[in-house]
Enzyme design. Structure first.
Site, PDB file in Angstrom:
ATOM      1  N   LEU A  35      41.580  38.365  46.707  1.00  0.00           N
ATOM      2  CA  LEU A  35      40.792  38.250  45.471  1.00  0.00           C
ATOM      3  C   LEU A  35      39.274  38.259  45.656  1.00  0.00           C
ATOM      4  O   LEU A  35      38.580  38.911  44.869  1.00  0.00           O
ATOM      5  CB  LEU A  35      41.223  37.010  44.689  1.00  0.00           C
ATOM      6  CG  LEU A  35      42.630  37.099  44.095  1.00  0.00           C
ATOM      7  CD1 LEU A  35      43.040  35.748  43.523  1.00  0.00           C
ATOM      8  CD2 LEU A  35      42.699  38.173  43.029  1.00  0.00           C
ATOM      9  N   GLY A  37      37.129  39.830  47.445  1.00  0.00           N
ATOM     10  CA  GLY A  37      36.460  41.118  47.583  1.00  0.00           C
ATOM     11  C   GLY A  37      36.852  42.148  46.545  1.00  0.00           C
ATOM     12  O   GLY A  37      36.295  43.246  46.509  1.00  0.00           O
ATOM     13  N   HIS A  38      37.791  41.835  45.686  1.00  0.00           N
ATOM     14  CA  HIS A  38      38.252  42.808  44.705  1.00  0.00           C
ATOM     15  C   HIS A  38      37.606  42.491  43.364  1.00  0.00           C
ATOM     16  O   HIS A  38      38.143  41.742  42.564  1.00  0.00           O
ATOM     17  CB  HIS A  38      39.791  42.788  44.625  1.00  0.00           C
ATOM     18  CG  HIS A  38      40.365  44.046  44.055  1.00  0.00           C
ATOM     19  ND1 HIS A  38      40.975  44.099  42.841  1.00  0.00           N
ATOM     20  CD2 HIS A  38      40.412  45.309  44.544  1.00  0.00           C
ATOM     21  CE1 HIS A  38      41.386  45.333  42.599  1.00  0.00           C
ATOM     22  NE2 HIS A  38      41.052  46.083  43.614  1.00  0.00           N
ATOM     23  N   TYR A  39      36.430  43.044  43.158  1.00  0.00           N
ATOM     24  CA  TYR A  39      35.563  42.815  42.008  1.00  0.00           C
ATOM     25  C   TYR A  39      34.986  41.392  42.024  1.00  0.00           C
ATOM     26  O   TYR A  39      35.374  40.537  41.237  1.00  0.00           O
ATOM     27  CB  TYR A  39      36.271  43.107  40.677  1.00  0.00           C
ATOM     28  CG  TYR A  39      36.759  44.526  40.595  1.00  0.00           C
ATOM     29  CD1 TYR A  39      35.859  45.579  40.460  1.00  0.00           C
ATOM     30  CD2 TYR A  39      38.110  44.823  40.690  1.00  0.00           C
ATOM     31  CE1 TYR A  39      36.297  46.887  40.418  1.00  0.00           C
ATOM     32  CE2 TYR A  39      38.553  46.138  40.645  1.00  0.00           C
ATOM     33  CZ  TYR A  39      37.641  47.154  40.505  1.00  0.00           C
ATOM     34  OH  TYR A  39      38.070  48.453  40.467  1.00  0.00           O
ATOM     35  N   ILE A  44      40.336  40.724  40.175  1.00  0.00           N
ATOM     36  CA  ILE A  44      41.553  41.349  39.651  1.00  0.00           C
ATOM     37  C   ILE A  44      42.509  41.506  40.829  1.00  0.00           C
ATOM     38  O   ILE A  44      42.115  41.926  41.917  1.00  0.00           O
ATOM     39  CB  ILE A  44      41.262  42.723  39.017  1.00  0.00           C
ATOM     40  CG1 ILE A  44      40.331  42.563  37.817  1.00  0.00           C
ATOM     41  CG2 ILE A  44      42.552  43.420  38.610  1.00  0.00           C
ATOM     42  CD1 ILE A  44      39.892  43.869  37.191  1.00  0.00           C
TER      43      ILE A  44
END
Length: 134
Positions: A35, A37-39, A44
């Site tokens: 989580l 690093g994903h936006y 997301i």
């Protein structure tokens, strides 16, 4: 060698109610390592993690005739809605035998907001087991 997984938590398989359908679920914890690093600032749950949820659910619910089968293909994926930290992902899976003798699992993943993904996986028995089952 066990498969590597991007998921920190495990998929929970739900009791079977008979028939070709089975179910599982996964709750996206804030501590999932994918989580941050994903936006950043608006995390997301990545689509590849939804495919992994389907794979873990499928692996745990292989039909009796498919015991020993291994994943040979991710036939299709379709991501239809976002999954956020804290969401519970419900996974409805249906198994069927293909004309070629393989097994196919069709998984529909949903959250409280609606559909999140559809994943189709193909499993095959080792060659010796396939010949014995034919």
């Amino acid at each position: 060698m066990p498969a590597a997984s991007p998921l920190r938590s495990a998929v929970e398989v739900l009791p079977a109610e008979g028939g070709p359908s089975v179910a599982a679920r996964f709750t996206v914890a804030d501590t999932e390592t994918v989580l941050p690093g994903h936006y950043p600032g608006f995390p997301i749950f990545p689509g590849v993690c939804l495919v992994e949820c389907a794979r873990q659910g499928a692996q745990a619910t292989l039909p009796a005739g498919a015991k020993g089968a291994s994943l040979t293909a991710v036939e299709s994926t379709r991501f239809t809605g976002p999954v956020f930290p804290g969401d519970r992902v419900d996974i409805a899976m249906e198994w069927k035998r293909t004309p070629a003798g393989d097994w196919q699992c069709r998984a529909k993943l949903t959250t409280g907001r609606g559909p999140a993904a559809g994943v189709r996986l193909r499993y095959a028995l080792p060659a010796a087991d396939r010949e014995a089952a034919a």
